[in-house]
Design an enzyme around this catalytic site. Structure first.
Site, PDB file in Angstrom:
ATOM      1  N   HIS A  72       0.717  -1.134  -0.180  1.00  0.00           N
ATOM      2  CA  HIS A  72      -0.039  -0.258  -0.071  1.00  0.00           C
ATOM      3  C   HIS A  72       0.689   1.360  -0.055  1.00  0.00           C
ATOM      4  O   HIS A  72       1.484   1.383   1.129  1.00  0.00           O
ATOM      5  CB  HIS A  72      -0.423   0.223   1.112  1.00  0.00           C
ATOM      6  CG  HIS A  72      -1.817  -0.974   1.369  1.00  0.00           C
ATOM      7  ND1 HIS A  72      -3.702  -0.676   1.639  1.00  0.00           N
ATOM      8  CD2 HIS A  72      -2.780  -1.568   0.010  1.00  0.00           C
ATOM      9  CE1 HIS A  72      -4.270  -1.266   1.796  1.00  0.00           C
ATOM     10  NE2 HIS A  72      -4.238  -2.410   0.465  1.00  0.00           N
ATOM     11  N   TYR A 200      -9.174   5.944   7.716  1.00  0.00           N
ATOM     12  CA  TYR A 200      -9.380   5.789   9.072  1.00  0.00           C
ATOM     13  C   TYR A 200     -10.531   6.584   9.148  1.00  0.00           C
ATOM     14  O   TYR A 200     -10.252   8.321   8.600  1.00  0.00           O
ATOM     15  CB  TYR A 200      -8.128   6.207   9.700  1.00  0.00           C
ATOM     16  CG  TYR A 200      -6.954   5.306  10.067  1.00  0.00           C
ATOM     17  CD1 TYR A 200      -6.278   4.633   8.679  1.00  0.00           C
ATOM     18  CD2 TYR A 200      -6.882   4.519  11.147  1.00  0.00           C
ATOM     19  CE1 TYR A 200      -4.658   3.649   9.246  1.00  0.00           C
ATOM     20  CE2 TYR A 200      -5.513   3.876  11.336  1.00  0.00           C
ATOM     21  CZ  TYR A 200      -4.852   3.125  10.403  1.00  0.00           C
ATOM     22  OH  TYR A 200      -3.386   2.389   9.931  1.00  0.00           O
ATOM     23  N   PRO A 292      -3.742   0.156  18.862  1.00  0.00           N
ATOM     24  CA  PRO A 292      -3.956  -0.409  16.717  1.00  0.00           C
ATOM     25  C   PRO A 292      -3.528   1.159  16.515  1.00  0.00           C
ATOM     26  O   PRO A 292      -3.690   0.590  15.326  1.00  0.00           O
ATOM     27  CB  PRO A 292      -4.255  -1.636  16.961  1.00  0.00           C
ATOM     28  CG  PRO A 292      -5.828  -1.742  18.061  1.00  0.00           C
ATOM     29  CD  PRO A 292      -5.022  -0.813  19.455  1.00  0.00           C
ATOM     30  N   LYS A 296       1.750  -0.504  14.868  1.00  0.00           N
ATOM     31  CA  LYS A 296       3.136  -0.124  15.426  1.00  0.00           C
ATOM     32  C   LYS A 296       2.670  -1.951  16.214  1.00  0.00           C
ATOM     33  O   LYS A 296       3.702  -1.657  16.607  1.00  0.00           O
ATOM     34  CB  LYS A 296       2.832   0.634  16.913  1.00  0.00           C
ATOM     35  CG  LYS A 296       2.652   2.131  15.854  1.00  0.00           C
ATOM     36  CD  LYS A 296       4.061   2.570  14.461  1.00  0.00           C
ATOM     37  CE  LYS A 296       3.931   3.231  13.462  1.00  0.00           C
ATOM     38  NZ  LYS A 296       3.822   2.390  11.854  1.00  0.00           N
ATOM     39  N   TYR A 384       3.833   6.111  10.436  1.00  0.00           N
ATOM     40  CA  TYR A 384       3.009   5.401   9.829  1.00  0.00           C
ATOM     41  C   TYR A 384       3.876   4.455   8.977  1.00  0.00           C
ATOM     42  O   TYR A 384       3.817   3.555   9.534  1.00  0.00           O
ATOM     43  CB  TYR A 384       1.804   5.560   8.745  1.00  0.00           C
ATOM     44  CG  TYR A 384       0.848   4.930   9.199  1.00  0.00           C
ATOM     45  CD1 TYR A 384       0.770   4.247   7.721  1.00  0.00           C
ATOM     46  CD2 TYR A 384      -0.064   4.834   9.551  1.00  0.00           C
ATOM     47  CE1 TYR A 384      -0.340   2.916   7.677  1.00  0.00           C
ATOM     48  CE2 TYR A 384      -0.724   3.880   9.128  1.00  0.00           C
ATOM     49  CZ  TYR A 384      -0.945   2.667   8.498  1.00  0.00           C
ATOM     50  OH  TYR A 384      -2.142   1.969   8.285  1.00  0.00           O
TER      51      TYR A 384
HETATM   52  P1  FAS Z   1       1.154 -11.991  21.357  1.00  0.00           P
HETATM   53  O1  FAS Z   1       0.693 -11.593  22.476  1.00  0.00           O
HETATM   54  O2  FAS Z   1       1.518 -12.684  19.482  1.00  0.00           O
HETATM   55  O3  FAS Z   1       2.062 -13.705  21.738  1.00  0.00           O
HETATM   56  C1  FAS Z   1       2.834 -13.679  22.528  1.00  0.00           C
HETATM   57  C2  FAS Z   1       2.790 -15.685  23.425  1.00  0.00           C
HETATM   58  O4  FAS Z   1       3.063 -15.803  24.381  1.00  0.00           O
HETATM   59  C3  FAS Z   1       1.143 -15.629  22.947  1.00  0.00           C
HETATM   60  O5  FAS Z   1       0.986 -17.235  21.926  1.00  0.00           O
HETATM   61  C4  FAS Z   1       0.999 -16.783  24.610  1.00  0.00           C
HETATM   62  O6  FAS Z   1       0.046 -18.088  23.562  1.00  0.00           O
HETATM   63  C5  FAS Z   1       2.756 -17.346  24.556  1.00  0.00           C
HETATM   64  N1  FAS Z   1       1.898 -16.884  26.707  1.00  0.00           N
HETATM   65  C6  FAS Z   1       1.690 -15.730  27.141  1.00  0.00           C
HETATM   66  N2  FAS Z   1       1.855 -16.510  28.047  1.00  0.00           N
HETATM   67  C7  FAS Z   1       2.779 -17.344  28.842  1.00  0.00           C
HETATM   68  C8  FAS Z   1       3.212 -18.441  29.178  1.00  0.00           C
HETATM   69  N3  FAS Z   1       3.480 -17.613  30.738  1.00  0.00           N
HETATM   70  N4  FAS Z   1       3.737 -18.978  28.726  1.00  0.00           N
HETATM   71  C9  FAS Z   1       4.070 -19.245  27.589  1.00  0.00           C
HETATM   72  N5  FAS Z   1       3.626 -18.858  26.787  1.00  0.00           N
HETATM   73  C10 FAS Z   1       2.608 -17.667  26.920  1.00  0.00           C
HETATM   74  N6  FAS Z   1      -1.135  -4.950  16.383  1.00  0.00           N
HETATM   75  C11 FAS Z   1      -1.473  -4.281  15.818  1.00  0.00           C
HETATM   76  O7  FAS Z   1      -0.088  -3.791  14.473  1.00  0.00           O
HETATM   77  N7  FAS Z   1      -2.425  -3.890  15.275  1.00  0.00           N
HETATM   78  C12 FAS Z   1      -3.482  -4.088  15.301  1.00  0.00           C
HETATM   79  O8  FAS Z   1      -4.827  -4.172  14.360  1.00  0.00           O
HETATM   80  C13 FAS Z   1      -3.402  -5.234  16.111  1.00  0.00           C
HETATM   81  N8  FAS Z   1      -4.558  -6.166  17.279  1.00  0.00           N
HETATM   82  C14 FAS Z   1      -4.331  -6.647  17.988  1.00  0.00           C
HETATM   83  C15 FAS Z   1      -5.550  -7.055  18.873  1.00  0.00           C
HETATM   84  C16 FAS Z   1      -6.194  -8.140  19.632  1.00  0.00           C
HETATM   85  C17 FAS Z   1      -6.631  -8.706  20.576  1.00  0.00           C
HETATM   86  C18 FAS Z   1      -4.311  -7.730  20.434  1.00  0.00           C
HETATM   87  C19 FAS Z   1      -3.895  -8.326  22.028  1.00  0.00           C
HETATM   88  C20 FAS Z   1      -2.974  -7.676  20.465  1.00  0.00           C
HETATM   89  C21 FAS Z   1      -3.164  -6.530  19.091  1.00  0.00           C
HETATM   90  N9  FAS Z   1      -2.307  -6.079  18.364  1.00  0.00           N
HETATM   91  C22 FAS Z   1      -2.103  -5.504  17.258  1.00  0.00           C
HETATM   92  C23 FAS Z   1      -0.645  -6.300  18.689  1.00  0.00           C
HETATM   93  C24 FAS Z   1      -0.191  -7.768  18.087  1.00  0.00           C
HETATM   94  O9  FAS Z   1      -0.315  -7.695  16.928  1.00  0.00           O
HETATM   95  C25 FAS Z   1       0.759  -7.597  19.406  1.00  0.00           C
HETATM   96  O10 FAS Z   1       1.122  -6.464  18.869  1.00  0.00           O
HETATM   97  C26 FAS Z   1       1.407  -8.715  18.413  1.00  0.00           C
HETATM   98  O11 FAS Z   1       1.228 -10.286  18.602  1.00  0.00           O
HETATM   99  C27 FAS Z   1       2.556  -8.673  19.186  1.00  0.00           C
HETATM  100  O12 FAS Z   1       3.191  -9.869  19.624  1.00  0.00           O
HETATM  101  P2  FAS Z   1       4.404 -11.027  20.719  1.00  0.00           P
HETATM  102  O13 FAS Z   1       5.488  -9.980  21.309  1.00  0.00           O
HETATM  103  O14 FAS Z   1       4.557 -11.727  19.725  1.00  0.00           O
HETATM  104  O15 FAS Z   1       3.115 -11.326  21.349  1.00  0.00           O
HETATM  105  C1  PHB Z   2      -6.171  -4.581  11.172  1.00  0.00           C
HETATM  106  O1  PHB Z   2      -5.435  -4.874   9.664  1.00  0.00           O
HETATM  107  O2  PHB Z   2      -5.856  -4.841  11.308  1.00  0.00           O
HETATM  108  C2  PHB Z   2      -5.233  -3.003  11.049  1.00  0.00           C
HETATM  109  C3  PHB Z   2      -4.711  -2.300  10.303  1.00  0.00           C
HETATM  110  C4  PHB Z   2      -3.955  -0.842  10.539  1.00  0.00           C
HETATM  111  C5  PHB Z   2      -3.966  -0.897  12.012  1.00  0.00           C
HETATM  112  C6  PHB Z   2      -5.187  -1.320  13.166  1.00  0.00           C
HETATM  113  C7  PHB Z   2      -5.494  -2.847  12.429  1.00  0.00           C
HETATM  114  O3  PHB Z   2      -4.043   0.179  12.577  1.00  0.00           O
END
Ligand code: FAS
Ligand code: PHB
Length: 389
Positions: A72, A200, A292, A296, A384
């Site tokens: 994009h 957005y 989000p 980032k 961004y």
């Molecule tokens: P993660 O949370 O992805 O992974 C952590 C892992 O550790 C999991 O698999 C978990 O099972 C494991 N774990 C936890 N506790 C443990 C324990 N005690 N023992 C063993 N394993 C354990 N970012 C964006 O950029 N855009 C978005 O739209 C966006 N939407 C999101 C929506 C939600 C609901 C959440 C929670 C996050 C969102 N994020 C978004 C942020 C997300 O993408 C994170 O930045 C990304 O998953 C980070 O990756 P990890 O650091 O690997 O953590």
């Molecule tokens: C998504 O596609 O999930 C998304 C994209 C941009 C954002 C947040 C979420 O800022």
């Protein structure tokens, strides 16, 4: 069992680090408390910075992303009934890649398996030990048996609710937090996206975001109250509310269809300092969380992993600890810049309890200035697409 690096968490942080280490001949084991399928069932990020794309290429898992991902060059800001394009590529020379976190996690898991990386799923009670001494180790329980993994380093990639940060003496940790008084209700449906780029939307009814996973799969969000229940939001109610927050041209064009995922995510800004405690290092959501709005979260996990991998490779390759000693400060410098940007985007785009009519006019004036000033648009665009590592 013994390994050089024990990684707790098989999300993007743990998988990216594990693959980079494995490719460099540094032995590592990844532990996760849930199954692979459970991890792959979570719908999260969608926008990748060029640095994240480069890291995936370096891991050797970029092929499907380049085939199926959507590069994009811009996105739109919608407010006051109109939308205004931010020309990311024209302003910065960079672009972003739209490719779901679920897909890149799948690619990383498949590649780890294909390259003989060791992962232990459904590991209960994973616990880091003696990371303030020379011989740290991790224990976990599986099939009622307690196992021990001796290692040189423990990397906490276990997300916001993980065990790693919680294992650090509270006196050694300083946390910074802002919890937002609203959440995001997200919907995933196999319908063509309303626009070929992200939108957005700032609206007095609340924020809306039109994203996608492909040219046939849409990912939509609306700001919602924290006490909302997903079951109270039929697909029709969701689409109606999103359309009310979009300019008429998009609202009319929107193709709706049955959702196959709907969930509410709370929003917070959170940073834990430092990101290192002796032989324990934190990366990704284990150390920081961003709303989000600025896309980032996942991209910060990637830059943490980049810094930490370079430091570990230097340790094992040259016997130097300079990179490890500098990791926390270096990672936090970029983290805070992204935390600022994500907070700024969230503040500008969402309806707060005290926004009121004056606050709405100020937000619209800020957006008006932003889209009409090359300097302001460039500042937004360079944050961004991702600031340099
Ligand atoms: P993660 O949370 O992805 O992974 C952590 C892992 O550790 C999991 O698999 C978990 O099972 C494991 N774990 C936890 N506790 C443990 C324990 N005690 N023992 C063993 N394993 C354990 N970012 C964006 O950029 N855009 C978005 O739209 C966006 N939407 C999101 C929506 C939600 C609901 C959440 C929670 C996050 C969102 N994020 C978004 C942020 C997300 O993408 C994170 O930045 C990304 O998953 C980070 O990756 P990890 O650091 O690997 O953590
Ligand atoms: C998504 O596609 O999930 C998304 C994209 C941009 C954002 C947040 C979420 O800022």
């Amino acid at each position: 069992m013994r390994t050089q690096v024990a990684i707790i968490g098989s999300g993007p942080s743990g998988l990216l680090l594990g693959q980079l280490l494995g490719n460099a001949g540094i032995d590592n084991v990844i532990l996760d408390r849930v199954s692979k399928d459970y991890i792959l069932g979570r719908v999260r990020a969608g926008v990748l910075e060029e640095g994240t794309v480069g890291l995936l290429d370096r891991c050797g898992v970029g092929a499907r992303m380049h085939r199926q991902g959507l590069p994009h060059d811009g996105f739109s800001l919608a407010f006051n009934g109109r939308d205004h394009r931010i020309d990311l590529h024209g302003l910065t020379g960079k672009r972003v890649m739209v490719y779901g976190q679920t897909e890149l996690t799948h690619d990383l898991m498949d590649h780890r398996e294909a390259t003989g990386g060791k992962s232990i799923y459904e590991a209960a009670d994973v616990t880091p030990h003696d990371f303030d001494r020379d011989n740290p180790y991790v224990t976990y329980v599986q099939d009622g048996i307690t196992h021990r993994i001796d290692c040189d380093f423990i990397i906490g990639c276990d997300g916001y609710h993980g065990v790693s940060r919680r294992s650090v003496p509270q006196a050694a940790l300083k946390t910074f937090e802002r919890v937002y008084p609203f959440g995001w209700l997200g919907l995933l449906a196999d319908v063509p996206p309303v626009s070929h780029e992200l939108i957005y939307a700032n609206h007095e009814r609340g924020f809306g975001l039109c994203s996608m996973r492909s040219e046939t799969r849409s990912r939509y969000y609306i700001q919602c109250a924290l006490d909302e229940k997903v079951e109270d939001w039929s697909d029709d109610r969701f689409y109606d509310e999103l359309r009310r927050r979009l300019p008429e041209e998009h609202a009319q064009r929107m193709v709706t269809g049955p959702s196959f995922e709907k969930s509410i995510a709370p929003l917070r800004s959170f940073v834990a300092e430092p990101m290192r405690f002796g032989k324990l290092f934190l990366a990704g959501d284990a150390a920081h969380i961003v709303p989000p709005t600025g896309a980032k979260g996942l991209n910060l996990a990637a830059s943490d992993v980049h810094y930490l991998f370079e430091a570990l490779a230097e340790h094992y390759g040259e016997g130097s600890n300079a990179g490890l000693d500098a990791y926390s400060a270096k990672a936090l410098a970029r983290v805070w810049l992204a935390v600022r940007f994500s907070w700024s985007m969230t503040t500008m785009m969402h309806r707060f309890p005290d926004t009121g009519e004056f606050g709405q006019k100020i937000q619209e004036a800020e957006l008006d200035y932003l889209v009409s000033s090359t300097a302001a648009s460039t500042a937004l665009a360079e944050n961004y697409v991702g600031l340099p590592y």
